[in-house]
Design an enzyme around this catalytic site. Structure first.
Site, PDB file in Angstrom:
ATOM      1  N   HIS B  37       0.826  -1.207   0.000  1.00  0.00           N
ATOM      2  CA  HIS B  37       0.000   0.000   0.000  1.00  0.00           C
ATOM      3  C   HIS B  37       0.857   1.251   0.000  1.00  0.00           C
ATOM      4  O   HIS B  37       0.560   2.216  -0.690  1.00  0.00           O
ATOM      5  CB  HIS B  37      -0.931   0.006   1.217  1.00  0.00           C
ATOM      6  CG  HIS B  37      -2.225  -0.685   0.961  1.00  0.00           C
ATOM      7  ND1 HIS B  37      -2.334  -2.051   0.923  1.00  0.00           N
ATOM      8  CD2 HIS B  37      -3.470  -0.205   0.687  1.00  0.00           C
ATOM      9  CE1 HIS B  37      -3.597  -2.377   0.670  1.00  0.00           C
ATOM     10  NE2 HIS B  37      -4.292  -1.275   0.514  1.00  0.00           N
ATOM     11  N   LYS B 102     -10.112  -6.899   8.289  1.00  0.00           N
ATOM     12  CA  LYS B 102     -10.765  -7.082   9.570  1.00  0.00           C
ATOM     13  C   LYS B 102     -10.557  -5.839  10.406  1.00  0.00           C
ATOM     14  O   LYS B 102      -9.513  -5.191  10.328  1.00  0.00           O
ATOM     15  CB  LYS B 102     -10.219  -8.314  10.303  1.00  0.00           C
ATOM     16  CG  LYS B 102      -8.790  -8.155  10.789  1.00  0.00           C
ATOM     17  CD  LYS B 102      -8.379  -9.276  11.723  1.00  0.00           C
ATOM     18  CE  LYS B 102      -6.903  -9.191  12.088  1.00  0.00           C
ATOM     19  NZ  LYS B 102      -6.620  -8.342  13.258  1.00  0.00           N
TER      20      LYS B 102
END
Lengths: 283, 184
Positions: B37, B102
């Protein structure tokens, strides 16, 4: 007592086996707790999540693959008998070699980076390990090890409380830490608490507390009562399994203590996910 | 009853998904976590081309364990999503349609999900061995040097997850815990 020689290779083999086993086979106390809490869980989604975790752990054990892909940073608590001499190598290198072989041959994930801030280059063998060694009387070496995942590690906290905070202050800080963690650390969690000692001693105790089976309690009835009370209050928070709501946010709270300074009352809270992996062995 | 969705996800699929829905995803997704990322984000900031086409894709925040033969992939559960919060809005603004991870997201991510008509799914943290059964194959796309953090393509079949933040901004992590909270 006579000097006892232990081969470096014996240390390596023991450490290797412990790290592979702890990543494949969940502790019985966790399985028991997951089943018990599933019966009491009010949320249908929560019950479903707990069933899936039980199924996951069965698959991992049957196929000898990791319970969780985050097979952790290798942490060892070693009680090293003062009559032991390592033959054909050094203790530190023998331990690192055991970690290296476990993570390589055991299909465990290598999650360690060389430098925390600048390089962050994966060391590709999951070393170095974090090794806490205590020299004790005797001619044996006792290992208590675990692979610590960082989803929950990142939710941990330490606070240098002072004596006037009392038991209430201790409990408030533990609950505040769990509340802040919320849905992130893969609930239902195991909460390891270290109270006393110094700044770093409290943190070590908290980690060691997460390596204790959750069907045991602190031998001091006052702390055992605190463990039970905290567990009950954490499970009133509502986060539930996977943080999707429910009354199973934690499976256990383990507290370890140590004498401390007249001016202090350090409290460390080490959060561990439901995949609370630890194993021990003595050679 | 879980909703079955075949990827690539359509605008209509996203419109119909509501926070709380159990979903089984089939098709192809890409993977990426912290280090990948950071690299994608830096390329966007420099106005450079990305090494993967993220348009219409769902990204899964995962760093798998190695595959033990004869399995195609190793245990592969979700990692905590909040660490990607800094980078996610820029990726959604560039056409990515969703994430699987999550844990909670910050307001900027929720706003970007709504603004771009996207969806955030949660997989069950720690159910890595079980989840891996629904991943049929993997292919390395880029950043091989990142090891487990490289960007891969997974072919999945009935991959189980839950809609946590839907395209209207409904957020299960906000709405569900209060229902089970007990005050003294």
């Amino acid at each position: 007592m006579e000097i006892r020689k232990i081969k470096a290779d014996t240390v390596t083999k023991t450490v290797k086996q412990l790290f592979m086993d702890c990543n494949y086979f969940i502790d019985d106390s966790i399985t028991k707790a997951l089943k018990e809490f599933k019966e009491k869980e009010k949320s249908p989604v929560g019950r479903d999540v707990l069933s899936q975790l039980l199924e996951n752990n069965e698959i991992a054990a049957a196929e000898q693959i990791p319970i969780c892909q985050d097979t952790g940073m290798a942490v060892l608590f070693v009680e090293y008998g003062d009559k032991v001499v390592i033959e054909d190598g050094s203790f530190k290198e023998a331990v690192e070699q055991g970690v290296r072989e476990a993570y390589d041959e055991g299909y465990l994930r290598k999650s360690v980076v060389s430098d925390p801030v600048f390089d962050r280059i994966n060391t590709k063998d999951n070393t170095p390990a974090v090794i806490h060694t205590e020299i004790v009387k005797g001619d044996k070496i006792k290992f208590l090890v675990g692979g610590k995942g960082f989803g929950s590690e990142n939710m941990s906290a330490i606070k240098m409380l002072t004596p006037s905070y009392g038991a209430e202050g201790v409990k408030d800080f533990i609950l505040e830490t769990v509340r802040k963690a919320g849905p992130n650390p893969c609930p239902p969690i195991v909460v390891g608490v270290g109270i006393g000692g110094t700044f770093e001693k409290a943190a070590q105790l908290a980690k060691k507390a997460t390596f204790r089976p959750i069907d045991t309690e602190n031998p001091d009835p006052r702390y055992a009562a605190m463990e039970r009370e905290l567990l009950e209050n954490i499970n009133k928070m509502g986060f539930g399994p996977a943080g999707l709501g429910g009354n199973t946010t934690a499976l256990g709270v383990n507290i370890e203590t140590y004498p401390t300074h007249i001016a202090g009352m350090p409290v460390a809270v080490n959060i561990c996910c439901h995949a609370a992996r630890h194993k021990e062995a003595e050679i | 009853m879980a909703k079955k969705i075949t990827l690539p996800i359509t605008e209509e699929d996203i419109e119909n998904l509501k926070a709380g829905d159990s979903v089984l995803l089939s098709g192809s997704i890409i993977t990426g976590r912290d280090a990948a990322h950071k690299r994608l984000f830096e390329l966007l900031e420099e106005g450079k081309e990305l090494p993967v086409n993220i348009n219409g894709e769902i990204i899964y925040y995962v760093g798998p364990a190695p595959a033990k033969p004869p399995y195609a992939v190793g245990p592969a559960g979700p990692t905590s999503s909040y660490r990607m919060d800094k980078y996610t809005p820029a990726l959604l603004d560039r056409g990515m349609k969703g994430m699987i991870g999550k844990g909670a997201r910050n307001k900027e991510v929720v706003d970007a999900v709504v603004r771009n008509h996207c969806v955030y799914f949660a997989a069950i943290g720690g159910a890595a061995a079980l989840i891996a059964k629904s991943i049929k194959s993997e292919e390395l796309l880029c950043y091989e040097d990142l090891g487990t953090e490289a960007i891969r393509r997974y072919e999945i079949e009935d991959f189980p997850c839950i809609v946590v933040i839907d395209s209207k901004g409904n957020n299960l992590y906000e709405s569900e815990p209060p229902k089970y909270r007990v005050s003294d």
